[in-house]
Design an enzyme around this catalytic site. Structure first.
Site, PDB file in Angstrom:
ATOM      1  CE1 TYR A 141      -3.314  -2.881   0.821  1.00  0.00           C
ATOM      2  CE2 TYR A 141      -4.590  -0.851   0.933  1.00  0.00           C
ATOM      3  CZ  TYR A 141      -4.531  -2.232   0.817  1.00  0.00           C
ATOM      4  OH  TYR A 141      -5.689  -2.939   0.690  1.00  0.00           O
ATOM      5  CE  LYS A 191       2.759 -18.060  -1.538  1.00  0.00           C
ATOM      6  NZ  LYS A 191       1.899 -19.264  -1.612  1.00  0.00           N
ATOM      7  CG  ASP A 223      -1.079 -20.622  -0.280  1.00  0.00           C
ATOM      8  OD1 ASP A 223      -0.596 -20.532   0.869  1.00  0.00           O
ATOM      9  OD2 ASP A 223      -0.498 -21.244  -1.197  1.00  0.00           O
ATOM     10  CG  ASP A 247      -7.890  -5.149   1.569  1.00  0.00           C
ATOM     11  OD1 ASP A 247      -8.884  -4.676   2.144  1.00  0.00           O
ATOM     12  OD2 ASP A 247      -7.756  -5.182   0.328  1.00  0.00           O
ATOM     13  CG  ASP A 251     -13.435  -7.572   2.008  1.00  0.00           C
ATOM     14  OD1 ASP A 251     -13.125  -6.801   2.939  1.00  0.00           O
ATOM     15  OD2 ASP A 251     -13.910  -7.170   0.930  1.00  0.00           O
TER      16      ASP A 251
END
Ligand code: IPM
Ligand code: MG
Length: 362
Positions: A141, A191, A223, A247, A251
């Protein structure tokens, strides 16, 4: 206590849902003897339309001069073609940075009354109580350099993911401190099989964990975490992760517990906390009076808890939300076949009523 707040209604459904959250805050102030003092300012597309700046200087000044900020949402398709720094989202990102809000707490709780709103089987989702701790000022970001260069047909886009040790350490400590007061579990999501940022992340998190011997630390690749989140959501307690992964996973957690419209967030760590629902501006339903105000209302609860240490008042809001859900109140996003959805303002009114009732009993 003086509750002096900056209200940033923003775009899309932002104004509708913040209006209800403010009414609930007023009911809390009346019931518990506090004084609510509000300044309303513009941000995002609303500010772009007015002064061609998604975060006007007087908005920042107001935010920094009050004790907490309640924000609705930013984002509007009208500005999709604008350059990055003149998009509504740029205003929000700058605000987070100006406020030093590096720690984004996003609780995802399955309310018992909403077990069958989840696309998952009720027995899987029942009892889910997750606290996502998202690093908010680093990673892709904010990383520099960033650009799109070259000529049409062969342009190159560049973003940079970067994390330094202090930035990882401070967010890790927030997660461990929260875990101590919860079920003593931190899952760090990264990751590390691919990214240097994640390798450093994991090292620093492991080092911090030594100061919290009672907390059980686990690691998962993002993942795999995404899969486990739908397979066994109730195993998750505190989830610690970087900006972009947080982020996405937040959701997803909203989907797991039945609706993104329920999710609240607190962005803390700096001098002034920022509180906003996770759902965003939802331009497709804006102005129709059907948005779910509970994410905004629960964000107001987090504001009372984290910026004013008013735990009883925060719990009163959370109990009032549970109560209206238990009574069967559902906005359109939550209503199932045969259930009559209530409007944004009716849902807000019912929460206000429940606040008044429970405080009258106390
Ligand atoms: C969120 C939103 C924001 C983000 C957008 C609006 C910039 O999706 O708060 O989750 O990506 O952080
Ligand atoms: Mg998001």
């Amino acid at each position: 206590m003086l509750l002096n707040l900056t209200i940033l209604p923003g775009d899309g459904i932002g104004p509708e849902v913040t209006e209800q959250a403010v009414l609930v805050l007023q009911a809390i102030a009346d019931a518990f003897g506090h004084q609510l003092q509000l300044q309303r300012k513009s941000i995002g597309g609303a500010a772009l339309a007015a002064v061609n700046d998604p975060l006007p200087a007087d908005t920042i000044q107001a935010c920094l001069s009050t004790s907490a900020v309640l924000l609705g949402a930013v984002g509007s398709p009208a500005f999709d073609h604008y350059p990055n720094h003149l998009r509504p989202e740029a205003g929000l990102l700058r605000l987070r940075r100006e406020l030093g809000a590096y720690a984004n707490l996003r609780p995802a709780i399955c309310f018992p009354a909403l077990e069958d709103c989840s696309p998952l089987r009720a027995d899987l989702v029942r009892g889910t109580d997750i606290m996502i701790v998202r690093e908010l000022l680093g990673g892709l970001y904010f990383g520099e350099p960033r650009s799109i260069t070259g000529s049409a047909g062969s342009r190159i886009a560049l973003n940079t993911m970067t994390y330094d040790e202090p930035a990882i350490e401070r967010i890790a400590r927030i997660a461990f401190d929260l875990a101590v007061k919860r079920r003593q579990k931190v899952l760090s999501v990264d990751k590390a099989n691919v990214l240097e940022c994640s390798r450093l992340w994991r090292e620093v998190v492991i080092r911090c964990a030594k100061d919290y011997p009672g907390v059980q630390l686990a690691h998962m690749y993002v993942d795999s975490a995404a899969m486990s989140l739908v397979q066994r959501p109730k195993d998750f307690d505190v989830v610690l992760t970087e900006n972009m992964f947080g982020d996405i996973l937040s959701d997803q957690a909203g989907g797991v517990v039945g609706s993104l419209g329920l999710l609240a967030s607190a962005s803390i760590g700096g001098p002034v906390g920022l509180y906003e629902p996770v759902h965003g501006s939802a331009p497709d339903i804006a102005g129709k009076g059907i948005a779910n105000p509970l994410g905004a209302i629960l964000s107001a609860g987090l504001l009372l808890r984290h910026s004013f240490h008013l735990e009883r008042e925060a719990a009163c809001i959370e109990n009032a939300v549970s109560a209206v859900l238990n009574q069967g109140s559902r906005t359109a996003d939550l209503a199932r076949a045969g259930q009559n959805p209530v409007s944004t303002s009716e849902m807000g009114r019912r929460v206000v009523e429940a606040v008044k009732q429970s405080s009258a009993l106390a």
